[in-house]
Design an enzyme around this catalytic site. Structure first.
Site, PDB file in Angstrom:
ATOM      1  N   HIS A 282       0.810  -1.219   0.000  1.00  0.00           N
ATOM      2  CA  HIS A 282       0.000   0.000   0.000  1.00  0.00           C
ATOM      3  C   HIS A 282       0.844   1.271   0.000  1.00  0.00           C
ATOM      4  O   HIS A 282       0.299   2.363  -0.037  1.00  0.00           O
ATOM      5  CB  HIS A 282      -0.933   0.002   1.218  1.00  0.00           C
ATOM      6  CG  HIS A 282      -2.029  -1.021   1.121  1.00  0.00           C
ATOM      7  ND1 HIS A 282      -3.297  -0.711   0.700  1.00  0.00           N
ATOM      8  CD2 HIS A 282      -2.030  -2.355   1.351  1.00  0.00           C
ATOM      9  CE1 HIS A 282      -4.054  -1.811   0.701  1.00  0.00           C
ATOM     10  NE2 HIS A 282      -3.304  -2.823   1.086  1.00  0.00           N
TER      11      HIS A 282
ATOM     12  N   ASP B 141       4.025   9.312  -1.571  1.00  0.00           N
ATOM     13  CA  ASP B 141       2.801   8.641  -1.133  1.00  0.00           C
ATOM     14  C   ASP B 141       2.507   7.521  -2.111  1.00  0.00           C
ATOM     15  O   ASP B 141       2.610   7.720  -3.323  1.00  0.00           O
ATOM     16  CB  ASP B 141       1.640   9.640  -1.112  1.00  0.00           C
ATOM     17  CG  ASP B 141       0.663   9.370   0.023  1.00  0.00           C
ATOM     18  OD1 ASP B 141       0.525   8.193   0.404  1.00  0.00           O
ATOM     19  OD2 ASP B 141       0.051  10.323   0.517  1.00  0.00           O
TER      20      ASP B 141
HETATM   21  P1  ADP Z   1      -2.512   7.261   4.492  1.00  0.00           P
HETATM   22  O1  ADP Z   1      -3.010   5.879   4.191  1.00  0.00           O
HETATM   23  O2  ADP Z   1      -1.027   7.430   4.378  1.00  0.00           O
HETATM   24  O3  ADP Z   1      -3.010   7.810   5.791  1.00  0.00           O
HETATM   25  P2  ADP Z   1      -4.331   8.116   2.348  1.00  0.00           P
HETATM   26  O4  ADP Z   1      -4.609   9.494   1.849  1.00  0.00           O
HETATM   27  O5  ADP Z   1      -4.074   7.118   1.284  1.00  0.00           O
HETATM   28  O6  ADP Z   1      -3.118   8.237   3.367  1.00  0.00           O
HETATM   29  O7  ADP Z   1      -5.572   7.594   3.181  1.00  0.00           O
HETATM   30  C1  ADP Z   1      -6.002   8.304   4.287  1.00  0.00           C
HETATM   31  C2  ADP Z   1      -7.415   7.875   4.677  1.00  0.00           C
HETATM   32  O8  ADP Z   1      -7.638   8.307   6.020  1.00  0.00           O
HETATM   33  C3  ADP Z   1      -8.481   8.529   3.818  1.00  0.00           C
HETATM   34  O9  ADP Z   1      -9.558   7.655   3.614  1.00  0.00           O
HETATM   35  C4  ADP Z   1      -8.898   9.726   4.661  1.00  0.00           C
HETATM   36  O10 ADP Z   1     -10.236  10.121   4.470  1.00  0.00           O
HETATM   37  C5  ADP Z   1      -8.676   9.229   6.061  1.00  0.00           C
HETATM   38  N1  ADP Z   1      -8.304  10.387   6.897  1.00  0.00           N
HETATM   39  C6  ADP Z   1      -7.197  11.126   6.846  1.00  0.00           C
HETATM   40  N2  ADP Z   1      -7.241  12.127   7.750  1.00  0.00           N
HETATM   41  C7  ADP Z   1      -8.403  12.022   8.387  1.00  0.00           C
HETATM   42  C8  ADP Z   1      -9.067  12.750   9.416  1.00  0.00           C
HETATM   43  N3  ADP Z   1      -8.536  13.836   9.989  1.00  0.00           N
HETATM   44  N4  ADP Z   1     -10.249  12.324   9.807  1.00  0.00           N
HETATM   45  C9  ADP Z   1     -10.793  11.238   9.236  1.00  0.00           C
HETATM   46  N5  ADP Z   1     -10.255  10.522   8.259  1.00  0.00           N
HETATM   47  C10 ADP Z   1      -9.064  10.899   7.839  1.00  0.00           C
END
Ligand code: ADP
Length: 457
Positions: free
Chosen positions: A154, A363
């Protein structure tokens, strides 16, 4: 049809609150065939690792294993998050290598294999998720498991020279050839993995993603760009547009445009660089200065790792500095919130925003970029400012692509998003949403699983 077995570090147990498309997609896949979900229980046991918990719901069996404090520290906080995470995000400078945590990582993978091998049948299809579990297939094979086993990474796969910087890298990454199928987020990640196999493993790359390790073992590697549950996000955002939370947020803007960033507080997300770009925007585009508010939502992550605590302090100081320098008595240019929000609230904020800033230094994919696009109002969509180093940049050609290290360039992209005519915003959005609807999270998991089912050792 073969039974599906999903293995991941964290298991989304039934009844627990879920905020992501991945858990839903894996759940849907498991329901189709009646499957098993295996992983860590999320519990740290006082004495020893290995106690198991079994639970059934909706035709899915959940099997989880407790870890001792020591194993958890070594395997999870240690090797996974202090060593592999920075390495895989191109940050050799932050890699903290320690033979003891590497042994704990190996040990937990062996323990998982020991427990799981007893549950498996040769006609199962096993799908292992992410960097916590690189050696799992090798450990399962040692125990005689003949089932097809796939792996999906991932996060990014870095350049071969970076991978080779990890002491004993072959113990971790060489183990990937025990899988039948190894999946990456993008073609670039796949190419870098193929380089590693050729240059540091003495292996060969045939066509069609067919790889041969130095010992002749054959396996397949391919790219499967992960996505979101687009339909769900679209309908959540539509409902959220009318919610009290969204309206209160809108009222607080006093007619100013909103730019949004939503990221776990992680050094891979490029947050200090982004704050710097915001500052440069206020300095370079003085005509637009008072017309924009930036909201950074950044829930604290991995507080047990020192580099994350340092980053948090740095951002707190920086946010204070920017507001101190640019705020007016009735306007706070940067709002900084360390909280998570449920998707119904988050999608409302996305839809309200004139633009999203998604500027990670590295990322694997970045799902926030795709969520932001799916949450937009087709009549008046916002613009996406997107780092060329996010996997999503390969698909989302309607974004304003930026180099996150170039703060002036990002500042200018913010200005371009501020003034972009409606027609241009619609055109860019249309090309992005078409791709996101076509290849959503369900298309992704079906793509991976049908490819895995077609491999045979
Ligand atoms: P990572 O897996 O590195 O955290 P991604 O952007 O691929 O980054 O996925 C992040 C996920 O977590 C997304 O579905 C996003 O909506 C969720 N997310 C990130 N920040 C928040 C937050 N503050 N509150 C709720 N969900 C969050």
């Amino acid at each position: 049809m073969s039974r599906l077995v999903v293995v991941s570090n964290r298991v989304a147990l039934p009844g627990a609150s879920q905020n992501g498309g991945l858990a839903t997609a894996l759940d849907a896949a498991l329901q189709e065939t009646g499957g098993l979900w295996f992983g860590w229980s999320g519990k740290v046991a006082r004495a020893h690792s290995g106690d198991m918990h079994r639970q059934d719901a909706d035709g899915i069996e959940y099997l989880t294993v407790d870890l001792s404090r020591e194993d958890y520290e070594g395997y999870y906080n240690g090797f996974s998050n202090r060593t592999l995470w920075p390495l895989l995000h191109f940050r050799l400078d932050l890699v903290d290598y320690n033979a003891l945590t590497q042994a704990a990582y190996r040990g937990v993978n062996a323990l998982f294999a020991e427990k799981l091998s007893k549950e498996l049948r040769d006609d199962d299809i096993v799908w292992v998720q992410d960097y916590h579990l690189f050696p799992l297939a090798q450990e399962l094979r040692k125990r005689g498991v003949g089932a097809r086993i796939g792996f999906f990474l991932h996060v990014p796969f870095p350049s071969a020279d970076i991978v080779a910087g990890l002491p004993h890298h072959e113990k971790t990454f060489g183990a990937l050839s025990s899988y039948d199928l190894v999946g990456f987020q993008t073609e670039r990640d796949l190419e870098r993995f193929q380089d590693y196999i050729r240059l540091f493993r003495g292996g060969q790359v045939a066509g069609q993603g067919d790889l041969r390790d130095h010992d002749g073992r054959r396996f397949t590697a391919a790219a499967f760009p992960i996505s979101i549950d687009a339909g769900v996000i679209e309908s959540l955002a539509e409902t959220a547009a009318r919610s009290a939370t969204t309206k209160r947020m809108q009222a607080s803007l006093n007619g100013r445009a909103l730019a949004i960033g939503v990221d776990r507080l992680d050094y891979s997300k490029g947050l200090p660089e982004r704050f710097r770009a915001i500052q440069r925007f206020f300095e370079r585009h003085t005509d637009q200065r008072g017309k924009l508010t930036y909201l950074q939502i950044a829930p604290v992550s991995r507080g047990g790792v020192a580099s994350y605590r340092t980053l948090r302090r740095e951002l707190e100081q920086y946010a204070g500095h920017i507001n101190g320098a640019h705020a007016e008595p009735d306007w706070t240019p940067l709002r900084y919130v360390n909280r998570t929000y449920p998707h119904p609230a988050l999608t409302g904020f996305y839809r309200l925003s004139r633009m999203a800033l998604v500027t990670p230094l590295r990322d694997g994919m970045n799902l926030v970029a795709k969520e932001y696009v799916a949450a937009q109002d087709a009549e008046d969509p916002g613009a996406l400012v997107l780092s060329i180093f996010a996997g999503a940049a390969r698909e989302l050609d309607g974004a304003l692509l930026v180099n996150p290290f170039d703060s002036d360039g990002v500042a200018d992209a913010i200005a371009a998003a501020m003034t972009m005519p409606l027609e241009a915003r619609r055109e860019r959005w249309q090309s992005m949403i078409t791709r996101i609807r076509e290849y959503d999270i369900h298309a992704w998991r079906k793509d991976f699983l049908s490819r895995l089912a077609a491999t045979r050792r």
